[in-house]
Each structure stands twice: as C-alpha cells, then as structure tokens.
Scaffold this motif. Structure first.
Motif, PDB file in Angstrom:
ATOM      1  N   LEU A 107     -11.625   2.831   9.217  1.00 34.66           N
ATOM      2  CA  LEU A 107     -11.710   2.165   7.917  1.00 34.66           C
ATOM      3  C   LEU A 107     -10.329   2.017   7.283  1.00 34.66           C
ATOM      4  N   ALA A 108      -9.490   3.034   7.406  1.00 36.29           N
ATOM      5  CA  ALA A 108      -8.136   2.943   6.848  1.00 36.29           C
ATOM      6  C   ALA A 108      -7.400   1.731   7.411  1.00 36.29           C
ATOM      7  N   LEU A 109      -7.494   1.540   8.726  1.00 32.74           N
ATOM      8  CA  LEU A 109      -6.844   0.375   9.332  1.00 32.74           C
ATOM      9  C   LEU A 109      -7.478  -0.933   8.860  1.00 32.74           C
ATOM     10  N   THR A 110      -8.800  -0.909   8.694  1.00 34.20           N
ATOM     11  CA  THR A 110      -9.499  -2.098   8.197  1.00 34.20           C
ATOM     12  C   THR A 110      -8.996  -2.474   6.805  1.00 34.20           C
ATOM     13  N   LEU A 111      -8.901  -1.477   5.926  1.00 31.94           N
ATOM     14  CA  LEU A 111      -8.453  -1.735   4.556  1.00 31.94           C
ATOM     15  C   LEU A 111      -7.004  -2.228   4.527  1.00 31.94           C
ATOM     16  N   ILE A 112      -6.166  -1.629   5.357  1.00 32.09           N
ATOM     17  CA  ILE A 112      -4.761  -2.050   5.401  1.00 32.09           C
ATOM     18  C   ILE A 112      -4.652  -3.510   5.837  1.00 32.09           C
ATOM     19  N   LEU A 113      -5.279  -3.815   6.962  1.00 32.96           N
ATOM     20  CA  LEU A 113      -5.168  -5.165   7.507  1.00 32.96           C
ATOM     21  C   LEU A 113      -5.825  -6.196   6.593  1.00 32.96           C
ATOM     22  N   ALA A 114      -6.977  -5.851   6.034  1.00 35.29           N
ATOM     23  CA  ALA A 114      -7.652  -6.782   5.129  1.00 35.29           C
ATOM     24  C   ALA A 114      -6.802  -7.062   3.903  1.00 35.29           C
ATOM     25  N   ALA A 219       5.488   4.850  -9.760  1.00 36.36           N
ATOM     26  CA  ALA A 219       6.754   4.216 -10.137  1.00 36.36           C
ATOM     27  C   ALA A 219       7.781   4.302  -9.013  1.00 36.36           C
ATOM     28  N   ARG A 220       7.693   5.346  -8.185  1.00 33.50           N
ATOM     29  CA  ARG A 220       8.630   5.520  -7.080  1.00 33.50           C
ATOM     30  C   ARG A 220       8.299   4.610  -5.889  1.00 33.50           C
ATOM     31  N   MET A 221       7.074   4.104  -5.827  1.00 32.53           N
ATOM     32  CA  MET A 221       6.714   3.196  -4.732  1.00 32.53           C
ATOM     33  C   MET A 221       7.462   1.872  -4.894  1.00 32.53           C
ATOM     34  N   LYS A 222       7.827   1.290  -3.765  1.00 31.56           N
ATOM     35  CA  LYS A 222       8.595   0.042  -3.827  1.00 31.56           C
ATOM     36  C   LYS A 222       7.723  -1.107  -4.314  1.00 31.56           C
ATOM     37  N   THR A 223       8.343  -2.059  -4.959  1.00 30.79           N
ATOM     38  CA  THR A 223       7.626  -3.245  -5.419  1.00 30.79           C
ATOM     39  C   THR A 223       6.996  -3.958  -4.231  1.00 30.79           C
ATOM     40  N   GLY A 224       5.712  -4.295  -4.363  1.00 30.24           N
ATOM     41  CA  GLY A 224       5.001  -4.964  -3.279  1.00 30.24           C
ATOM     42  C   GLY A 224       4.284  -4.027  -2.330  1.00 30.24           C
ATOM     43  N   ALA A 225       4.419  -2.709  -2.534  1.00 28.99           N
ATOM     44  CA  ALA A 225       3.799  -1.751  -1.621  1.00 28.99           C
ATOM     45  C   ALA A 225       2.287  -1.701  -1.823  1.00 28.99           C
ATOM     46  N   LEU A 226       1.603  -1.233  -0.782  1.00 25.09           N
ATOM     47  CA  LEU A 226       0.148  -1.094  -0.791  1.00 25.09           C
ATOM     48  C   LEU A 226      -0.213   0.381  -0.778  1.00 25.09           C
ATOM     49  N   LEU A 227      -1.072   0.803  -1.712  1.00 26.61           N
ATOM     50  CA  LEU A 227      -1.597   2.163  -1.750  1.00 26.61           C
ATOM     51  C   LEU A 227      -3.001   2.150  -1.164  1.00 26.61           C
ATOM     52  N   VAL A 228      -3.254   3.008  -0.171  1.00 27.67           N
ATOM     53  CA  VAL A 228      -4.560   3.096   0.487  1.00 27.67           C
ATOM     54  C   VAL A 228      -5.102   4.502   0.275  1.00 27.67           C
ATOM     55  N   ASN A 229      -6.279   4.603  -0.322  1.00 32.96           N
ATOM     56  CA  ASN A 229      -6.873   5.927  -0.575  1.00 32.96           C
ATOM     57  C   ASN A 229      -8.177   6.076   0.201  1.00 32.96           C
ATOM     58  N   VAL A 230      -8.145   6.906   1.258  1.00 31.32           N
ATOM     59  CA  VAL A 230      -9.355   7.286   1.989  1.00 31.32           C
ATOM     60  C   VAL A 230      -9.555   8.795   1.869  1.00 31.32           C
ATOM     61  N   ALA A 231      -8.972   9.377   0.827  1.00 27.26           N
ATOM     62  CA  ALA A 231      -9.047  10.823   0.596  1.00 27.26           C
ATOM     63  C   ALA A 231     -10.167  11.123  -0.395  1.00 27.26           C
ATOM     64  N   ARG A 232      -9.816  11.364  -1.633  1.00 28.08           N
ATOM     65  CA  ARG A 232     -10.766  11.569  -2.716  1.00 28.08           C
ATOM     66  C   ARG A 232     -10.250  10.851  -3.954  1.00 28.08           C
ATOM     67  N   ASP A 255     -11.155   3.372  -0.799  1.00 25.76           N
ATOM     68  CA  ASP A 255     -12.509   3.706  -0.362  1.00 25.76           C
ATOM     69  C   ASP A 255     -13.134   4.732  -1.299  1.00 25.76           C
ATOM     70  N   VAL A 256     -12.318   5.359  -2.114  1.00 23.72           N
ATOM     71  CA  VAL A 256     -12.777   6.363  -3.070  1.00 23.72           C
ATOM     72  C   VAL A 256     -12.146   6.070  -4.421  1.00 23.72           C
ATOM     73  N   THR A 257     -12.868   6.404  -5.487  1.00 23.03           N
ATOM     74  CA  THR A 257     -12.382   6.112  -6.833  1.00 23.03           C
ATOM     75  C   THR A 257     -12.682   7.288  -7.751  1.00 23.03           C
ATOM     76  N   ASP A 258     -12.082   7.257  -8.902  1.00 29.49           N
ATOM     77  CA  ASP A 258     -12.379   8.221  -9.958  1.00 29.49           C
ATOM     78  C   ASP A 258     -12.538   7.425 -11.252  1.00 29.49           C
ATOM     79  N   PRO A 259     -13.772   7.295 -11.788  1.00 27.42           N
ATOM     80  CA  PRO A 259     -15.002   7.995 -11.383  1.00 27.42           C
ATOM     81  C   PRO A 259     -15.643   7.359 -10.154  1.00 27.42           C
ATOM     82  N   GLU A 260     -16.633   8.069  -9.622  1.00 24.77           N
ATOM     83  CA  GLU A 260     -17.368   7.597  -8.453  1.00 24.77           C
ATOM     84  C   GLU A 260     -18.822   8.050  -8.543  1.00 24.77           C
ATOM     85  N   PRO A 261     -19.769   7.142  -8.319  1.00 22.39           N
ATOM     86  CA  PRO A 261     -19.610   5.698  -8.091  1.00 22.39           C
ATOM     87  C   PRO A 261     -18.932   5.021  -9.276  1.00 22.39           C
ATOM     88  N   LEU A 262     -18.225   3.960  -8.990  1.00 21.45           N
ATOM     89  CA  LEU A 262     -17.498   3.246 -10.027  1.00 21.45           C
ATOM     90  C   LEU A 262     -18.483   2.457 -10.886  1.00 21.45           C
TER      91      LEU A 262
END
Length: 316
Positions: A107-114, A219-232, A255-262
């Motif tokens: 799923l992580a790869l799916t989310l990245i590529l999508a 703020a430390r992430m570079k402009t244009g970067a993608l954050l992928v959360n498959v943790a919690r 794949d996960v959010t706070d709150p959850e379910p969103l």
C-alpha cells in the motif's frame, strides 16, 4: 488441568494449532461479540480480535486474572495499552510482527506512485471526460526517507529497490548498521528531512512518536515533498499538516489519520494535494494466511514453554 485460549478463529480454521488435548488447551472462539465464550478469569492466552475498537477488546482484560499472554493481530499495540494498568505482573504483550509487512509495504508503494503520478487527478478527469495529460513526478531519481525502520520499513525498501531511487535513508529510535546501509538515530532526523523528496512514516505510536510530525518537522521538509503515513494517525499533528497542505508547499498520502475514522466534515478530506485511504494497509487477502501461520507457531511455542516472538512489553 486445562488452559483457556481465546482465539478470533474457529479452531479448525487454523492449520498447525497445537492439539488441544495434548497441550491442555481449551480453544474458545471470540471475535468481539457481546457474549464472552467462557469466564475471562480462566483465559491464559488472549488473541485480540482483529479490526475491533479499543472499547471492545480491552474490557475483558480486567477480568483475566490468569492471563499470561496477549497476542495482537496488528503490528501496532497502541489500541491495547489502555488496558495494561489493569493487568498483573508478568503478562507478555506480543504484536503480529511480520504479518502485515507485505500488505502495508504494497500500500505504501501504491500511495507513493498514485500521488506522484497524479492518479487521483486522472480518476477525476475520467469522471468528467477530461484528458488531463502533462508532466508528472517520478519515483525514479527521488530521494526517500523511511522514518521507523522496522520490519515494515524494511519491506518497503525491498519494494523501492526496482524503482531506481537516487537514495533511501533510514531512521529509527537508535542507529545501527545494516547490509543496505546505516540506520540513522532519531536525533539525526532534522538534518535528513530537507534532503527527502518522499518521507514515509512507519514508526509505531508511542509517547515519543505522538506528534512527531509537527510544524517544525514539516517546515524542514523540502518544498514539493510528499509525506506518506502508513503508521498511526497521531504520529502527525493534523492541524500542522493542514496548514502546510493549504499553502500547496507539501503533498500527503495518508492511510491513517487523526481523528480516525475521519469525520465527513473534516477539512483534511478536501485539503489540496492529499490522498486518503481508510486505514487499509493490513486487511488484504495476504493477511489471513500469515496471521494463522503466526498464531499456530506462537501457540506451539507457548505450549512447549519456549520463548515467544514479537514480545513488545512484559507487565511489572
């Protein structure tokens, strides 16, 4: 004398379970229903029903006075920690290490590529009959940072290998050497974030990681970067993430959010540059056979008095 083992499967569904008579087990089927299968006080080995909420799976613990082992079917154990104070000493809490690696990495790869290739935009274009072509970002030649380098993080790197990434950096609670290269300690994370095009979160939820991805992290992430959360979900400060997404500086695949379910009215649903899946990293056709094999092997160890695997903590 026999020992009660609560399992969320019928006994005949799991090949390789220790023979009940030979092991002295009473297998009790319970998958989170309103009625317990037997007196919780007689339960020594509790396999936690999968995908059931904390308010369902924790209440039996207070009455499990003979409990020796809690075995989750999830990689995370945060949904069980509210019940830990009610337990006596010496109870081992085990996670399902290895069961979810393949599904979650997939799923992580799916989310990245999508996200990088703009698949949600193509789906919307198909819905409206628009031909939305143009240049898109590629995973090839990108720099990837995996935050939380355990079994799932390693499985994700396995799947990144054919994609010709420019670099894969790894971060965990403490540094170590691996065949692939160094795993950096968490203290070095601030220096690594500005170099990453894709940041993947696979860390467990603990008091140390709750809110790890805060305004400073983002703020430390570079402009244009993608954050992928498959943790919690609570690993990320949702308010801080929304602030960055609203500027268009970062994008996210969650794949996960706070709150959850969103909740339906939550602004994260409609934030620019975000792709959301409903916590589906683990539950696939790959889960059940792996879960059953793990459970049969773990109960075989337990019956033989051998050390268990996946022990996250032992109560004091």
């Amino acid at each position: 004398m026999t020992t009660d083992v609560w399992i969320p499967f019928e006994e005949d569904e799991i090949e390789g379970l220790p023979d009940a008579a030979a092991a002295g087990f009473n297998y009790r089927y319970w998958n989170g229903g309103p009625d317990y299968p037997a007196d919780p006080a007689d339960c020594a080995f509790y396999v936690v029903p999968y995908l059931k909420r904390t308010e369902v799976v924790v209440p039996p613990l207070a009455a499990m006075t003979s409990l020796e082992v809690i075995q989750t079917l999830s990689a995370g154990i945060d949904h069980m920690t509210p019940g830990i104070p009610s337990l006596g000493p010496g109870v081992q809490l085990c996670n399902a290490r290895g069961v979810h690696d393949a599904s979650t990495a997939e799923l992580a790869l799916t989310l990245i590529l999508a996200s990088l290739r703009g698949i949600p935009d193509f789906v919307e274009g198909q819905r409206t009959g628009e031909w939305r072509n143009g240049f898109r970002r590629a995973l090839a030649d990108s720099s990837v940072l995996i935050v939380g380098y355990g079994a799932i993080g390693s499985a994700i790197e396995d799947r990144l290998t054919p994609f010709e990434c420019a670099r894969v950096a790894r971060v965990a609670r403490s540094g170590r050497a691996t065949e692939r290269g160094p795993v950096h300690p968490l203290a070095e994370l601030p220096a690594l974030l500005p170099e990453a095009d894709v940041v993947i979160l696979t860390t467990p939820l603990t008091e140390a990681t709750r809110g790890l991805v805060n305004a400073d992290f983002l703020a430390r992430m570079k402009t244009g970067a993608l954050l992928v959360n498959v943790a919690r979900g609570p690993v990320v400060d949702t308010k801080a993430l929304l602030a960055e997404l609203d500027t268009g500086r970062l994008s996210a695949a969650l794949d996960v959010t706070d709150p959850e379910p969103l909740p339906q009215e939550h602004p994260l649903w409609h934030a620019p540059g975000v792709l959301i899946s409903p916590h589906v990293g683990g539950p696939t056709t790959a889960f059940w056979p792996r879960a059953k094999r793990m459970l049969a092997a773990q109960l075989t160890r337990y019956a033989a008095g051998e050390p268990l695997v996946g022990v996250v903590l032992t109560t004091e």
